[in-house]
Scaffold this active site. Structure first.
Site, mmCIF file in Angstrom:
data_model
loop_
_atom_site.group_PDB
_atom_site.id
_atom_site.type_symbol
_atom_site.label_atom_id
_atom_site.label_comp_id
_atom_site.label_asym_id
_atom_site.label_seq_id
_atom_site.Cartn_x
_atom_site.Cartn_y
_atom_site.Cartn_z
ATOM 1 N N GLU A 246 0.808 -1.104 -0.015
ATOM 2 C CA GLU A 246 0.082 -0.038 -0.053
ATOM 3 C C GLU A 246 0.892 1.340 0.153
ATOM 4 O O GLU A 246 1.567 1.508 1.126
ATOM 5 C CB GLU A 246 -0.883 0.268 1.312
ATOM 6 C CG GLU A 246 -1.915 -1.245 1.585
ATOM 7 C CD GLU A 246 -2.829 -1.063 0.537
ATOM 8 O OE1 GLU A 246 -3.336 -0.281 -0.227
ATOM 9 O OE2 GLU A 246 -3.933 -2.089 0.502
ATOM 10 N N CYS A 280 -1.937 9.404 2.026
ATOM 11 C CA CYS A 280 -1.808 8.863 0.826
ATOM 12 C C CYS A 280 -3.000 8.867 0.027
ATOM 13 O O CYS A 280 -2.828 9.118 -1.176
ATOM 14 C CB CYS A 280 -1.635 7.248 1.428
ATOM 15 S SG CYS A 280 -3.333 6.458 2.075
#
Ligand code: NAD
Length: 505
Positions: A246, A280
């Site tokens: 991720e 993010c």
């Protein structure tokens, strides 16, 4: 930053330590051991032993432990938010919101694991009509989780809660910027399972993370930068350990000509500036239909006028947690301005020693680093586009593919479907992250694999297919005694089944 603790016995080697600092003022908020390879291997060995207890529990028994932990976190939410506030600098209320989302994920994973992972019947098809077919998903064993600092509870929890609910034990290496948060999570879980090593923490820097990658773990879930993700994959390759990556993003928010501009501006501002832009799935680029560009800019500058970064209670934006990021943010702004971007608010001078004041640029050249690379600061690059086709094309012209948002009254879903990313929200911002049943993850340089939802549960398991013969087959296919007559019948059957021209309705 590193020091040495006295040995606890005459035979122990001294344990090296590191300090966790408050990024608002540089104060030391904790001292933690640097787990070396031996310490990491020992934690993984304890996790392996605990897996035989945890993995043998029923889904309902595991759910009970997880739901108890969820209640403990909920009751002590202010305490955990304070640890996160001190280690990341983010406002206390922001720390609390992140924990609330994580709590919801623990509950979802606990309550849905049985339905998603338990035995499921599968149609066996005409050729195998004599077989009962079942698939079930088994825990892998021990899962290593390596986390970042920006959402130190929510982000790793996407792996930890789902891996635990699936029946694995976990060894968690939190970021060196947020070891206290990781320790708090492991300590409270330990209370719930009476000290069993189901969720452990190993603290340290990159070397500790590397030791976890090469340890005897069955899967490694990494969240962090793409550059570290590559090192993680290389290290995991040694033992063929599967990985989830991720990584970062350069998400865009698209504003169509029919959008509610006030709502779109509010979303862009919060998506770009909350958590000081260190998200993010934060908004870094905004593409606005040229017909409404000026109105949108008026709206967003009006909404942004009182926004500022600081450590006082009135400031809605905290410090840049990782000092080295300040140089990157400044270099992106310098590059954009040098190439012709217009400064509407903030700019390169907004980058201070600990804080970056909110910055909005427009007409940012598409080849500047402010558009092509993850900035991870409270900055927005807002560009006009001639059409939604152009907005989609520019959005997709990136190495990343994590998430994004679309604001349009009529065409939101159509535009969303054309975006190459793992997650998109229409007429809101990052809503998908708070829907526990939806998968979370990216494509391209944003990584691969999924946390959250049914996909997130299956990610920490292996599928086991089982067939059970119910009665003797009419035609025995798997035998050397099969004769030409049987072959002829099979050929006839397959022609009936698949030889005709059929179209899907
Ligand atoms: P980072 O890559 O610097 O560090 C992440 C973790 O990896 C830390 O725990 C670190 O100690 C560890 N690490 C460092 N070197 C290692 C090595 N050689 N082997 C194993 N582990 C090692 O990232 P960061 O600065 O902590 O986090 C910010 C990044 O994370 C941003 O790019 C952000 O976009 C990304 N992020 C992604 C998601 C997502 O879900 N996609 C969520 C949050 C953050």
């Amino acid at each position: 930053m590193t020091a040495t603790l006295e040995p606890t016995t005459a035979h122990d080697a001294p344990t090296k330590t590191f300090e966790s600092l408050n990024p608002s003022n540089g104060d030391v908020v904790g001292v933690y051991p640097i787990a070396d390879k031996a310490a990491v291997d020992a934690a993984v060995a304890r996790a392996r032993a605990a897996a035989s207890w945890w993995g043998a529990l029923t889904f309902a028994e595991r759910a009970e432990h997880l739901l108890t932990w969820r209640s403990v976190i909920t009751r002590r939410i202010a305490q955990l938010a304070e640890v996160s506030h001190r280690e990341t600098g983010k406002p206390h209320s922001d720390a609390q919101i992140e924990i609330i989302l994580a709590i919801d994920h623990i509950a979802w994973a606990a309550k849905h694991a049985k339905k998603v992972l338990g035995p499921q019947k599968v149609g066996s098809g005409l050729l195998m009509a004599n077989q009962a077919a079942t698939v079930e998903y088994h825990a892998l064993g021990v899962v290593g989780v390596i986390g970042p600092w920006n959402y130190p509870v929510f982000t790793p929890m996407g792996s930890i809660a789902y891996a635990l609910a699936a029946g694995n034990t976990v060894v968690f290496k939190p970021s060196e910027y947020t070891p206290g948060v990781g320790q708090w999570l492991a300590d409270t879980f330990s209370e719930v399972v009476h000290g069993r090593a189901v969720l452990q923490v190993v603290t340290g820097l990159g070397d500790t993370g590397n030791a976890l990658c090469v340890a005897d773990v069955d899967k490694l879930a990494f969240t962090g930068s793409g550059a570290t993700g590559k090192k993680v994959m290389a290290a995991c390759a040694q033992n063929l350990t599967p990985v989830i990556i991720e990584a970062g993003g350069k998400d865009s928010l698209i504003v169509d000509e029919d959008a509610d501009l006030a709502k779109a501006a509010e979303a862009a501002l919060w998506g770009g500036m909350s958590n000081a832009g260190q998200t993010c799935i934060g908004t870094e680029r905004v593409y606005v239909h040229e017909k409404v560009f000026d109105s949108f800019m008026k709206e967003i500058t009006e909404q942004a006028k009182d926004l500022r970064a600081g450590s006082d209670p009135g400031a809605k934006i905290g410090p840049i947690t990782m000092p080295s990021q300040l140089k990157i943010i400044k270099s992106h702004l310098d590059d954009a301005v040098a190439k012709g971007a217009r400064v509407v608010m903030g700019g390169p001078d907004a980058v201070g020693e600990r804080f970056v004041q909110p910055t909005i640029l427009t007409h940012v050249p598409e080849d500047s680093t402010e558009i092509t690379e993850e900035t991870f600061g409270p900055t927005l690059a807002i560009n006009p586009v001639k059409s939604m086709d152009e907005a989609v094309e520019l959005t997709n012209a990136t190495q990343y593919g994590l998430a994004g948002a679309v604001f349009s009254k009529k065409n939101g879903m159509d535009i969303a479907r054309r975006i190459r990313s793992g997650m998109t929200s229409v007429n809101s911002i990052i809503a998908f992250a708070a829907v526990p049943g939806l998968p979370f993850g990216g494509v391209g340089q944003s990584g691969f694999g999924r946390i959250h939802g049914p996909d997130g549960l299956r990610e920490f398991t292996y599928a086991h297919a089982i067939t059970r013969q119910k009665f003797k087959p009419l035609m025995m296919l798997t035998s050397f005694s099969r004769d030409a007559k049987t072959d002829g019948k099979i050929a006839q059957l397959i022609t009936v089944l698949h030889g005709g021209k059929q179209t899907l309705k």
